[in-house]
Scaffold this motif. Structure first.
Motif, PDB file in Angstrom:
ATOM      1  N   ALA A  30       9.908  10.640  -3.209  1.00 41.48           N
ATOM      2  CA  ALA A  30      10.096  11.259  -1.897  1.00 41.48           C
ATOM      3  C   ALA A  30       8.750  11.783  -1.415  1.00 41.48           C
ATOM      4  O   ALA A  30       8.505  12.997  -1.394  1.00 41.48           O
ATOM      5  CB  ALA A  30      11.120  12.388  -1.964  1.00 41.48           C
ATOM      6  N   PRO A  31       7.820  10.901  -1.048  1.00 43.27           N
ATOM      7  CA  PRO A  31       6.478  11.342  -0.669  1.00 43.27           C
ATOM      8  C   PRO A  31       6.499  12.303   0.517  1.00 43.27           C
ATOM      9  O   PRO A  31       7.351  12.193   1.399  1.00 43.27           O
ATOM     10  CB  PRO A  31       5.753  10.036  -0.321  1.00 43.27           C
ATOM     11  N   VAL A  32       5.542  13.232   0.496  1.00 41.69           N
ATOM     12  CA  VAL A  32       5.492  14.249   1.554  1.00 41.69           C
ATOM     13  C   VAL A  32       4.183  14.212   2.330  1.00 41.69           C
ATOM     14  O   VAL A  32       3.952  15.063   3.187  1.00 41.69           O
ATOM     15  CB  VAL A  32       5.724  15.662   0.977  1.00 41.69           C
ATOM     16  N   HIS A  33       3.317  13.258   2.023  1.00 41.06           N
ATOM     17  CA  HIS A  33       2.104  13.093   2.819  1.00 41.06           C
ATOM     18  C   HIS A  33       1.769  11.603   2.894  1.00 41.06           C
ATOM     19  O   HIS A  33       2.362  10.767   2.195  1.00 41.06           O
ATOM     20  CB  HIS A  33       0.927  13.911   2.291  1.00 41.06           C
ATOM     21  N   ALA A  34       0.813  11.290   3.776  1.00 40.20           N
ATOM     22  CA  ALA A  34       0.511   9.891   4.060  1.00 40.20           C
ATOM     23  C   ALA A  34       0.001   9.142   2.841  1.00 40.20           C
ATOM     24  O   ALA A  34       0.312   7.959   2.657  1.00 40.20           O
ATOM     25  CB  ALA A  34      -0.515   9.809   5.194  1.00 40.20           C
ATOM     26  N   VAL A  40      -5.818  -9.862 -11.742  1.00 45.65           N
ATOM     27  CA  VAL A  40      -6.404  -8.966 -10.742  1.00 45.65           C
ATOM     28  C   VAL A  40      -5.957  -7.537 -11.032  1.00 45.65           C
ATOM     29  O   VAL A  40      -4.774  -7.287 -11.284  1.00 45.65           O
ATOM     30  CB  VAL A  40      -5.962  -9.355  -9.313  1.00 45.65           C
ATOM     31  N   ALA A  41      -6.913  -6.611 -11.011  1.00 42.35           N
ATOM     32  CA  ALA A  41      -6.615  -5.182 -11.040  1.00 42.35           C
ATOM     33  C   ALA A  41      -7.007  -4.639  -9.674  1.00 42.35           C
ATOM     34  O   ALA A  41      -8.193  -4.617  -9.323  1.00 42.35           O
ATOM     35  CB  ALA A  41      -7.386  -4.475 -12.145  1.00 42.35           C
ATOM     36  N   HIS A  42      -6.019  -4.232  -8.891  1.00 41.17           N
ATOM     37  CA  HIS A  42      -6.279  -3.798  -7.514  1.00 41.17           C
ATOM     38  C   HIS A  42      -6.343  -2.275  -7.448  1.00 41.17           C
ATOM     39  O   HIS A  42      -5.331  -1.588  -7.552  1.00 41.17           O
ATOM     40  CB  HIS A  42      -5.194  -4.314  -6.571  1.00 41.17           C
ATOM     41  N   LEU A  43      -7.571  -1.768  -7.274  1.00 41.92           N
ATOM     42  CA  LEU A  43      -7.814  -0.329  -7.217  1.00 41.92           C
ATOM     43  C   LEU A  43      -8.417   0.100  -5.892  1.00 41.92           C
ATOM     44  O   LEU A  43      -8.539   1.308  -5.634  1.00 41.92           O
ATOM     45  CB  LEU A  43      -8.766   0.095  -8.344  1.00 41.92           C
ATOM     46  N   ALA A  44      -8.809  -0.833  -5.051  1.00 45.90           N
ATOM     47  CA  ALA A  44      -9.504  -0.501  -3.809  1.00 45.90           C
ATOM     48  C   ALA A  44      -8.580   0.222  -2.839  1.00 45.90           C
ATOM     49  O   ALA A  44      -7.372  -0.018  -2.806  1.00 45.90           O
ATOM     50  CB  ALA A  44     -10.049  -1.778  -3.162  1.00 45.90           C
ATOM     51  N   GLY A  45      -9.173   1.090  -2.048  1.00 44.04           N
ATOM     52  CA  GLY A  45      -8.400   1.798  -1.028  1.00 44.04           C
ATOM     53  C   GLY A  45      -8.857   3.228  -0.897  1.00 44.04           C
ATOM     54  O   GLY A  45      -9.799   3.682  -1.564  1.00 44.04           O
ATOM     55  N   ILE A  46      -8.212   3.962  -0.018  1.00 48.63           N
ATOM     56  CA  ILE A  46      -8.461   5.394   0.119  1.00 48.63           C
ATOM     57  C   ILE A  46      -7.853   6.063  -1.096  1.00 48.63           C
ATOM     58  O   ILE A  46      -6.651   5.973  -1.342  1.00 48.63           O
ATOM     59  CB  ILE A  46      -7.863   5.919   1.438  1.00 48.63           C
ATOM     60  N   ALA A  47      -8.682   6.753  -1.875  1.00 51.60           N
ATOM     61  CA  ALA A  47      -8.319   7.080  -3.248  1.00 51.60           C
ATOM     62  C   ALA A  47      -7.701   8.452  -3.461  1.00 51.60           C
ATOM     63  O   ALA A  47      -7.158   8.719  -4.538  1.00 51.60           O
ATOM     64  CB  ALA A  47      -9.556   6.955  -4.149  1.00 51.60           C
ATOM     65  N   VAL A  48      -7.800   9.351  -2.485  1.00 51.77           N
ATOM     66  CA  VAL A  48      -7.272  10.705  -2.688  1.00 51.77           C
ATOM     67  C   VAL A  48      -6.538  11.165  -1.428  1.00 51.77           C
ATOM     68  O   VAL A  48      -6.847  10.720  -0.313  1.00 51.77           O
ATOM     69  CB  VAL A  48      -8.397  11.708  -3.029  1.00 51.77           C
ATOM     70  N   HIS A  78      -5.442  13.185   1.821  1.00 53.60           N
ATOM     71  CA  HIS A  78      -6.078  13.954   2.893  1.00 53.60           C
ATOM     72  C   HIS A  78      -7.565  13.621   3.101  1.00 53.60           C
ATOM     73  O   HIS A  78      -8.271  14.353   3.781  1.00 53.60           O
ATOM     74  CB  HIS A  78      -5.920  15.454   2.659  1.00 53.60           C
ATOM     75  N   ALA A  79      -8.026  12.516   2.511  1.00 57.74           N
ATOM     76  CA  ALA A  79      -9.424  12.130   2.697  1.00 57.74           C
ATOM     77  C   ALA A  79      -9.668  11.540   4.084  1.00 57.74           C
ATOM     78  O   ALA A  79     -10.774  11.631   4.614  1.00 57.74           O
ATOM     79  CB  ALA A  79      -9.834  11.122   1.627  1.00 57.74           C
ATOM     80  N   ARG A  80      -8.650  10.930   4.653  1.00 59.27           N
ATOM     81  CA  ARG A  80      -8.732  10.326   5.983  1.00 59.27           C
ATOM     82  C   ARG A  80      -7.479  10.716   6.771  1.00 59.27           C
ATOM     83  O   ARG A  80      -6.503  11.192   6.183  1.00 59.27           O
ATOM     84  CB  ARG A  80      -8.784   8.792   5.873  1.00 59.27           C
ATOM     85  N   PRO A  81      -7.482  10.510   8.082  1.00 59.53           N
ATOM     86  CA  PRO A  81      -6.260  10.763   8.858  1.00 59.53           C
ATOM     87  C   PRO A  81      -5.079   9.968   8.299  1.00 59.53           C
ATOM     88  O   PRO A  81      -5.241   8.872   7.757  1.00 59.53           O
ATOM     89  CB  PRO A  81      -6.638  10.295  10.265  1.00 59.53           C
ATOM     90  N   GLY A  82      -3.883  10.531   8.434  1.00 61.62           N
ATOM     91  CA  GLY A  82      -2.703   9.937   7.820  1.00 61.62           C
ATOM     92  C   GLY A  82      -2.458   8.503   8.213  1.00 61.62           C
ATOM     93  O   GLY A  82      -2.184   7.651   7.356  1.00 61.62           O
ATOM     94  N   ALA A  83      -2.543   8.203   9.509  1.00 60.82           N
ATOM     95  CA  ALA A  83      -2.269   6.838   9.963  1.00 60.82           C
ATOM     96  C   ALA A  83      -3.256   5.853   9.357  1.00 60.82           C
ATOM     97  O   ALA A  83      -2.884   4.732   8.965  1.00 60.82           O
ATOM     98  CB  ALA A  83      -2.316   6.771  11.488  1.00 60.82           C
ATOM     99  N   GLU A  84      -4.506   6.265   9.239  1.00 62.86           N
ATOM    100  CA  GLU A  84      -5.520   5.389   8.646  1.00 62.86           C
ATOM    101  C   GLU A  84      -5.245   5.171   7.161  1.00 62.86           C
ATOM    102  O   GLU A  84      -5.377   4.049   6.647  1.00 62.86           O
ATOM    103  CB  GLU A  84      -6.903   6.000   8.835  1.00 62.86           C
ATOM    104  N   THR A  85      -4.861   6.226   6.464  1.00 61.07           N
ATOM    105  CA  THR A  85      -4.579   6.114   5.035  1.00 61.07           C
ATOM    106  C   THR A  85      -3.459   5.112   4.778  1.00 61.07           C
ATOM    107  O   THR A  85      -3.571   4.233   3.912  1.00 61.07           O
ATOM    108  CB  THR A  85      -4.198   7.489   4.455  1.00 61.07           C
ATOM    109  N   VAL A  86      -2.367   5.244   5.523  1.00 60.24           N
ATOM    110  CA  VAL A  86      -1.241   4.331   5.328  1.00 60.24           C
ATOM    111  C   VAL A  86      -1.650   2.896   5.684  1.00 60.24           C
ATOM    112  O   VAL A  86      -1.376   1.949   4.937  1.00 60.24           O
ATOM    113  CB  VAL A  86      -0.025   4.768   6.157  1.00 60.24           C
ATOM    114  N   ALA A  87      -2.316   2.738   6.823  1.00 60.71           N
ATOM    115  CA  ALA A  87      -2.671   1.397   7.282  1.00 60.71           C
ATOM    116  C   ALA A  87      -3.631   0.710   6.319  1.00 60.71           C
ATOM    117  O   ALA A  87      -3.452  -0.460   5.954  1.00 60.71           O
ATOM    118  CB  ALA A  87      -3.278   1.473   8.682  1.00 60.71           C
ATOM    119  N   VAL A  88      -4.672   1.428   5.896  1.00 59.29           N
ATOM    120  CA  VAL A  88      -5.683   0.825   5.022  1.00 59.29           C
ATOM    121  C   VAL A  88      -5.087   0.470   3.663  1.00 59.29           C
ATOM    122  O   VAL A  88      -5.234  -0.658   3.169  1.00 59.29           O
ATOM    123  CB  VAL A  88      -6.891   1.769   4.854  1.00 59.29           C
ATOM    124  N   ASN A  89      -4.410   1.416   3.031  1.00 58.56           N
ATOM    125  CA  ASN A  89      -3.902   1.157   1.683  1.00 58.56           C
ATOM    126  C   ASN A  89      -2.823   0.075   1.662  1.00 58.56           C
ATOM    127  O   ASN A  89      -2.787  -0.771   0.765  1.00 58.56           O
ATOM    128  CB  ASN A  89      -3.389   2.452   1.060  1.00 58.56           C
TER     129      ASN A  89
END
Length: 294
Positions: free
Chosen positions: A136-140, A66-74, A76-87
């Motif tokens: 040390a990530p600085v965004h969602a 399996v190569a897992h590439l699906a998700g919010i890809a860039v 600031h494309a979506r709200p932070g909470a959604e980005t973390v939850a979805v990915n």
């Protein structure tokens, strides 16, 4: 080998599907949207956040890799909470289902943004950045990718050895059409990225040809030694997307890099992909110089 590519219609996914198919594998691409049709590649439309739909895909395809590439890809494309939850949810669901359905290899896409270089006062411990450098990530978005990497390590620790889990950090992906002048993921062209250093500076001038990154995913799937178990691997070009040396350019846009950047040789990138070379024999084959000017 039966291969499942999630997010197979995306910027990187299209090349991953193409490379696996070219190497003779039986490929299924699963995405919310169809990609280019290719003989020998099956497309499945599915919402991978739906547990039942995802399980059905795995039951039908029975992937060996399996190569897992699906998700919010860039970022600031979506709200932070959604980005973390979805990915995070996508990654755990896909990786855990892969193990449950007998896959022997899973490679999940992460990102070099986990290093946190989006911060104005970012100061690296050393350059070039390798996989051992602290994150040390600085965004969602960066946080969501750090979570994916931890999921890889968690499943690798708890696996009985039957499935190898790996995370890959592709650089700023340049798809085939983007070398020909199509806009990149930030909306400007590669030529503009070179002409205006502030554009490429945001990612420390990193990039990767999509097919080069795809070949690393293929090598991970084809390897049966287990060398990449629980590892994070960079898939980043060995030269920067810049006309001048990073020892001069980086401090202009990231003042905290001045001391570390001084050690970079002319033409040397801010990232090292040596671990992928050492473990799997992978090295990027394409540079912006020959791709853009061919």
């Amino acid at each position: 080998m039966r291969v499942l590519v999630t997010g197979g219609s995306g910027r990187l996914g299209r090349s991953v599907v193409e490379v696996f198919a070219r190497r003779g594998h039986e490929v299924t691409s699963v995405d919310a949207f169809p990609g280019p049709e290719r003989p020998g590649v099956e497309f499945r439309k599915a919402d991978l956040l739906d547990d039942e739909a995802r399980a059905q895909v795995f039951a039908d395809v029975r992937p060996e890799a399996v190569a897992h590439l699906a998700g919010i890809a860039v970022p600031h494309a979506r709200p932070g909470a959604e980005t973390v939850a979805v990915n995070a949810r996508l990654a755990w669901g896909v990786l855990d289902d892969a193990r449950a359905h007998g896959a022997h290899s899973v490679a999940a896409a992460s990102s070099p943004t986990v290093f946190g270089y989006g911060s104005a006062d970012w100061t690296p411990e050393r350059l070039p950045l390798d996989e051992g450098h602290p994150v040390a990530p600085v965004h969602a978005y960066g946080l969501s990718k750090a979570v994916i990497e931890e999921a890889v390590r968690t499943l690798a620790r708890t696996s009985d050895g039957g499935c190898v889990f790996t995370a890959v950090r592709p650089g700023y992906v340049i798809a085939p059409e983007e070398w020909e002048g199509a806009p990149t993921q930030q909306g400007h062209t590669v030529a503009e990225r070179l002409a205006r250093p502030e554009l490429a500076a945001a990612s420390l001038f990193n990039y990767i040809d999509a097919e080069d990154a795809a070949e690393l995913f293929a090598l991970i799937a084809e390897d049966r030694s287990g060398a990449a178990q629980g590892r994070v691997l960079h898939a980043i070009a060995e030269d920067p997307m810049a006309e001048g040396p990073l020892s001069d350019l980086l401090p202009r846009f990231h003042p905290g890099t001045a001391a570390a950047a001084a050690s970079l040789a002319p033409g040397q990138a801010a990232f090292s992909s040596a671990q992928a070379q050492r473990l799997l024999g992978w090295a990027p084959r394409h540079t912006w110089r020959e791709r853009l000017r061919s």
